[in-house]
Design a protein around this motif. Structure first.
Motif: not given
Length: 954
Positions: A250-278
Motif C-alpha cells: 500500500l505504499g504506492s496505492r495509486l498504482d496498486l489499486l488499478a481496476g481489474a474488472g471491465r465496465g468502469r469508466e476510465a476515470r474510475q478504473a484506477t484510484l489514480r484516474g479518479a484523483i487525476e480527474w479532480s
C-alpha cells in the motif's frame, strides 16, 4: 386545464425511470440514504451529494433514486449522466435526452435552457439525478438555477466533487464507509464491502472468513480510509496478492489499486484516474497549493497552510477553501484549542506529492513545513517545561505527526549524500578486486567514512543542519511521548540522529539536549545502564557549555535513575544538588519536582513524617503554578503513604483526585499507576471486583504506552486480586509473564514482588483444599505462602535491607497476604505482621470478623449485627469519626422494614450489644450524631474465610 383533467393526463403520460443499477450489491450507507431522502421529503429541491473521488456518490444516488421510484410510484425518476459533457450545450442535450424532451438542435444556449425549464415544469412532481456535475459546474450552475426556479414541483439530486453554491442548495457531504475500531476485527460496512467484492472475483464460493483474516481485512480497510472505490479495487486483487500482500504494497496505492474488472469508466478504473480527474479541474494556483499541502503528514491549520504555501493568510484561506469545496481537502477534528483543521486522504496526498516533485518544489515546501513546526513545537515544549501546562502539551500532541515527519525528513537528508558517497566507494573497491571486502561491509564502512570526510565539505553544512533539525524535532515531541507514550517511540530516530550529528560535528548544546532525552526514554524502557551513560554524557556537555537550566534537569533525572536502582545515597545527592540549582535559577516547577522526589526517597526509607512534609510542599508548588501533572504524581505518592499509615479514606481521596487530574492531562502512564494504587486499596479493603477492574485498566494503559516495568508490577497486583477471587488460572496467566519480565529487568525488590504475588495463588489453592477436606494439601499451600512472606521480610547477605523494607509495592501485598493467612486458621504460627493484632478483620459481607486481640467470630446467622458492622465499617471508610444516625442504622440493619422509632432504637441497642460482646466494646462510639467505629481502629478485609465458626451462632 381543470384539476381532474390534469390528473387524467398525468396518469396517461408514460413515466420514465431510467435507472440502470449496477449488478453488485449495495452495502452500508443506510444512514446516509435516510438522511438524503429526508432532505428531499421535507421539501428541499436542490440537494448536492458531494465528496471526494471514489466515495460512492453515484452509487448512493442510484440506490436512493431506485428506492424513491418504488416509494413514489406516481413520480418520474430520471438519471442524467454528465461525465461526457464538456459545455452547457452538451449538458442541455443530456438533460433533454434523460427526460425525453424534444429540443431542437442549433438553438442558442439561453433558448435551450429556457425550453428545458418549461419541459421540466410540465412534468410536475419528479426527481432528476444529475450525476458528476463538477467538471461543468461553472457553465451549468446558472442553468441549474434557472431550472430549479422554472419547475417548482421538481426535485434535483446532484452528485459532484464540488458544491454548486447556488441559492437554496442543501449540501450533504459523503464521507468514508464505517470502519472497525483500531485493533478490532469487528464487522463494519467497509469490511463487508471488501468481503463481498472479493467473493465476486473468486471462481468458487470463498470459505467463511476466520478471525485472523477478518483482522487483516479490518487493518486493510482502515489503511484504505474506508473509501469505497479503493476497497473495491483492492478486493479485485485479493485473489492474486492476498490481504497481507495488499497491506504490504500500500505504499504506492495509486498504482496498486488499478481496476481489474471491465465496465468502469476510465476515470474510475484506477484510484489514480479518479484523483487525476479532480486535479485536472483545478486552476494553476489551486494545483500549486494542493501539491504543497502534500508535505503535511496529518491535519493542519490555516496558519500552517499559510506558512507552507508561502502566501498571506487571506490568500491561504482562499486556496484552502477552494480545495475543500472541491473535496480535495477534508475537514479534520479541530485542535484542542478549537482551531479548525484540514487533511488530505492518502491517495490525494500521494498524487499531490508526485506533482510537487514534478514542479521541483518539494525541498522548498519541506523547508517551510519544518521551520513552522519546529518553531511551534519548541515554543510549546519550553512552555511545558516552564509551567507544566496542559495546553502546551496538547499543542505538541496536535502537531506530533508533523514533528515526527520533520525528524524523518531531516534524517533522510543527512543520509542521501553519505549513501551516494558510500556506494561510490564500494563500487571503486569492487573494481579494484576487493569484492570480498565489499561483501563483508565495505558499504557500511564507506558510509561512515563519507559522513566524516564530508562534514566540512560543500554539502557538510547542509547535512549538519539537517541532523540538528532532526534532534530538535525529537526533543520537541519528548514531553508528549514521555507522558502519554508510547515510551521509547522516538528511540530509533534518536539513535540515528545522534549518530549522524556526532559524525557531522553538530552543535554541542543540541546534542546534549538530545542525549538527555534519549537517557530519559531509555530509563522508561528499563534500559538503566544505557540511560546512565547518556545522562552522564549530557551532564558533562551541559556543564562544559554553562547551560545551567539544562544541567539542573539532567541532575534531577540522574537522581530518579539512581533512585530506581535503589542507590539511595547517590539519589539523595543528585536530588539535593538539583534542588539547589533549581532554586538558584528561580525555577519553581523544577523545585517542586525535586521536593517531591526527596519525599519519595524518604518514603522508601520509611521516614514517613519527613516524606509527608516533602510531598505537601511539592503539591503546594504544583497547585500554585497550575501544574496538574506534578500535582497528580505527588498526590498519588501521598495517598500511598497514607494508605500505609492506616488512613484509607484519606488515601482514597488522594488517589481519586490524582486520577481525575492525570486523566485530564492525558498522562496515561501516571494515570495507570494511580489506578493501580487505587486497585490495591480496593484489594486491601476487600472490594475485589473493583480491584480487578482497576488493575486490568492499569495493565492495558501501561501496555499501550510501553512502560514495561510498571506493566509487570500491575500484572502482579492483578494476579493477586484474581487469586483472591479464586480465579487461579487467570491469576497464573497474569503472574507468569510478570515474573519473567521483572527477572529480565533484574531489580531484586521487583522480583520479590512477583514471588509474594504468587503467594496469593498458594493461598487460593490452600483454601480450596481446606473446603474439600484435604488438610495436608491446605497446610502445604499455607506453608508455601508463609515461606514467601519470610523471604520478603528477611534481609540479604551482609546486612542488606529486605525487599519489604525497600519497596512499598512489596509491603502492600505482604499486608494483604498476611491478613488472609490469619483468616485461613491453619497451624504453623504467624509471620511478622500476620494477623494484625491491633486490627479489625472482616471477611466478605462481615460473615466472619476478628476484633483486635481476639479470635474469629461467625456472624452468618447474626444478620442484623453483621449488617450494622458492615455499615459502620463503610462509614468509617467514607467519613472517619462521623456517626451513623439511628435512621441510617435502622435501614442498614433491617432494610425495607417499617418499624416504630422506639422499637427500632431497641433493636439497634441489642445488635450493638452483640458487637460489644464480640470484643468491639473499646472501639464502638456513640455521640450526638449516632454510632461509629473509632477512627483510630484499622479495619481491613480478607478474602479467605476462617476454618471454624468460632463462638457459635445465635
Amino acid at each position: 386545464m381543470p384539476i381532474e383533467a390534469r390528473r387524467v393526463a398525468e396518469a396517461a403520460r408514460p413515466r420514465r425511470q431510467r435507472l440502470a443499477l449496477p449488478a453488485s450489491r449495495f452495502i452500508g450507507r443506510e444512514g446516509e440514504l435516510a438522511g438524503v431522502a429526508e432532505l428531499l421529503r421535507r421539501g428541499d429541491r436542490l440537494v448536492t451529494l458531494w465528496g471526494p473521488a471514489g466515495m460512492g456518490k453515484t452509487r448512493l444516488a442510484l440506490e436512493l433514486a431506485s428506492r424513491w421510484a418504488e416509494a413514489q410510484a406516481g413520480e418520474a425518476v430520471w438519471l442524467c449522466e454528465l461525465t461526457a459533457c464538456r459545455d452547457l450545450r452538451a449538458v442541455c442535450g443530456a438533460v433533454a435526452r434523460a427526460i425525453g424532451a424534444q429540443v431542437a438542435a442549433g438553438r442558442r444556449e439561453a433558448t435551450l435552457v429556457e425550453r428545458i425549464g418549461r419541459a421540466l415544469a410540465a412534468e410536475g412532481r419528479a426527481l432528476l439525478v444529475l450525476d458528476n456535475l463538477e467538471h461543468v459546474i461553472e457553465a451549468a450552475a446558472p442553468a441549474l438555477d434557472a431550472w430549479v426556479r422554472a419547475a417548482p414541483e421538481l426535485r434535483f439530486l446532484v452528485t459532484s466533487r464540488e458544491r454548486t453554491r447556488l441559492p437554496g442548495e442543501v449540501s450533504y457531504e459523503l464521507g468514508p464507509l464505517g470502519l472497525p475500531a483500531e485493533g478490532s476485527s469487528e464487522r463494519s460496512a467497509a469490511v463487508a464491502l471488501f468481503l463481498d467484492r472479493a467473493a465476486a472475483h473468486r471462481a468458487s464460493a470463498p470459505p467463511p472468513p476466520d478471525g485472523e483474516r477478518l483482522a487483516d481485512v479490518a487493518a486493510l480497510v482502515r489503511r484504505l480510509e474506508g473509501i469505497p472505490l479503493a476497497i473495491e479495487l483492492a478486493a479485485a486483487r485479493e485473489g492474486v496478492l492476498g490481504v497481507r500482500g495488499l497491506l504490504a504494497r500500500l505504499g504506492s496505492r495509486l498504482d496498486l489499486l488499478a481496476g481489474a474488472g471491465r465496465g468502469r469508466e476510465a476515470r474510475q478504473a484506477t484510484l489514480r484516474g479518479a484523483i487525476e480527474w479532480s486535479w485536472d479541474l483545478l486552476d494553476d494556483r489551486e494545483r500549486r497549493a494542493l501539491a504543497r499541502c502534500s508535505v503535511f503528514r496529518g491535519p493542519f491549520t490555516i496558519e500552517a497552510a499559510a506558512a507552507v504555501l508561502a502566501e498571506p493568510d487571506a490568500a491561504a484561506i482562499d486556496r484552502v477553501e477552494a480545495l475543500r469545496d472541491k473535496s480535495l481537502l477534508r475537514a479534520a477534528p479541530p485542535r484542542s484549542d478549537g482551531a479548525t483543521r484540514f487533511a488530505l486522504y492518502e491517495g490525494v496526498r500521494e498524487l499531490a506529492a508526485e506533482k510537487l516533485a514534478e514542479r521541483g518544489e518539494r525541498e522548498g515546501a519541506a523547508e517551510r513545513h519544518a521551520a513552522f513546526y519546529l518553531a511551534a513545537g519548541e515554543a510549546a515544549a519550553a512552555d511545558f517545561e516552564r509551567r507544566g501546562a496542559l495546553d502546551a502539551l496538547n499543542r505538541i500532541a496536535g502537531d506530533l505527526e508533523e514533528l515526527l515527519a520533520v525528524a524523518e525528513g531531516a534524517l533522510a537528508a543527512t543520509a542521501e549524500g553519505a549513501l551516494a558517497a558510500a556506494a561510490e566507494g564500494a563500487l571503486a573497491a569492487a573494481a579494484e578486486g576487493a569484492l570480498a571486502a565489499a561483501a563483508e561491509g565495505a558499504l557500511a564502512a564507506a558510509a561512515e567514512g563519507a559522513l566524516a570526510a564530508t562534514a566540512e565539505g560543500p554539502q557538510g553544512a547542509g547535512r549538519r543542519a539537517a541532523a540538528e533539525r532532526a534532534l530538535r524535532a525529537l526533543c520537541a515531541v519528548e514531553p508528549v511521548l514521555s507522558t502519554r507514550g508510547p515510551f521509547g517511540a522516538q528511540l530509533e530516530l534518536l539513535d540515528r540522529a545522534l549518530a549522524a550529528a556526532e559524525q557531522l560535528a553538530a552543535a554541542p548544546l543540541v546534542v546534549a539536549r538530545a542525549l538527555a532525552a534519549r537517557g530519559r526514554a531509555r530509563r522508561l524502557r528499563g534500559q538503566a545502564e544505557a540511560a546512565l551513560e547518556d545522562l552522564g554524557r549530557a551532564r558533562a556537555q551541559a556543564a562544559a557549555l554553562g547551560a545551567e537550566a539544562l544541567l539542573s534537569g539532567i541532575v534531577a533525572d540522574l537522581g530518579v535513575l539512581h533512585h530506581g536502582r535503589r542507590e539511595m545515597e547517590r539519589a539523595r545527592e543528585h536530588y539535593e544538588q538539583a534542588l539547589a540549582l533549581h532554586r538558584a535559577l528561580g525555577d519553581r516547577r523544577a523545585e517542586g519536582r525535586a521536593l517531591g522526589n526527596l519525599g519519595a526517597l524518604h518514603h522508601d526509607e520509611r521516614r514517613e513524617g519527613e516524606a509527608a512534609g516533602y510531598y505537601e510542599r511539592a503539591i503546594a508548588i504544583a497547585a500554585e503554578i497550575g501544574d496538574g501533572r506534578l500535582e497528580g504524581i505527588f498526590s498519588t505518592n501521598a495517598g500511598l503513604l497514607e494508605q500505609e499509615r492506616g488512613a484509607p479514606a484519606q488515601a482514597r481521596r488522594r488517589y481519586e483526585r490524582a486520577a481525575a487530574i492525570l486523566g485530564e492531562v492525558g498522562d496515561l502512564r501516571l494515570l495507570a499507576i494511580t489506578l493501580g494504587n487505587l486497585g490495591a486499596l480496593h484489594h486491601e479493603e476487600g472490594r475485589l471486583a473493583e480491584a480487578r477492574a482497576c488493575h486490568a485498566r492499569a495493565v492495558a494503559l501501561l501496555r499501550e504506552v510501553g512502560d514495561r516495568r510498571s506493566e509487570a508490577i500491575a500484572l502482579c497486583r492483578l494476579g493477586a486480586a484474581l487469586a483472591s477471587l479464586e480465579e487461579v488460572e487467570e491469576a497464573r496467566r497474569a503472574l507468569g509473564p510478570a515474573e519473567r519480565l521483572l527477572a529480565q529487568l533484574g531489580d531484586e525488590p521487583d522480583v520479590e514482588l512477583a514471588r509474594v504475588a504468587w503467594g496469593f495463588v498458594d493461598l487460593a489453592l490452600a483454601q480450596a483444599a481446606r473446603r474439600a477436606g484435604r488438610g495436608d494439601e491446605a497446610a502445604a499451600g499455607a506453608g508455601a505462602a508463609r515461606r514467601r512472606i519470610a523471604r520478603a521480610r528477611e534481609g540479604g547477605a551482609e546486612g542488606a535491607p529486605s525487599s519489604a523494607s525497600r519497596s512499598d509495592d512489596v509491603r502492600l501485598l505482604l499486608r494483604i497476604l498476611e491478613r488472609s493467612l490469619a483468616a485461613l486458621g491453619l497451624p504453623e504460627g504467624r509471620g511478622e505482621g500476620e494477623g494484625g493484632e491491633g486490627e479489625l478483620l472482616l471477611t466478605e459481607g462481615a460473615r466472619f470478623c476478628r476484633p483486635p486481640g481476639g479470635g474469629w467470630h461467625d456472624l452468618r446467622e447474626r444478620h442484623a449485627a453483621r449488617r450494622l458492622l458492615v455499615a459502620l465499617a463503610e462509614q468509617q471508610r467514607r467519613a472517619p469519626g462521623r456517626g451513623l444516625s439511628l435512621a441510617a442504622l435502622q435501614e442498614a440493619g433491617w432494610p425495607g422494614e417499617r418499624i416504630l422509632p422506639g422499637a427500632a432504637a431497641n433493636r439497634i441497642y441489642v445488635a450493638m450489644n452483640q458487637l460489644r460482646k464480640l470484643g468491639l466494646k473499646p472501639w464502638l462510639r456513640r455521640d450526638g450524631e449516632g454510632y461509629s467505629l473509632d477512627p483510630a481502629l484499622p479495619v481491613h478485609h480478607v478474602a479467605v474465610e476462617p476454618a471454624t465458626g468460632g463462638d457459635g451462632r445465635d
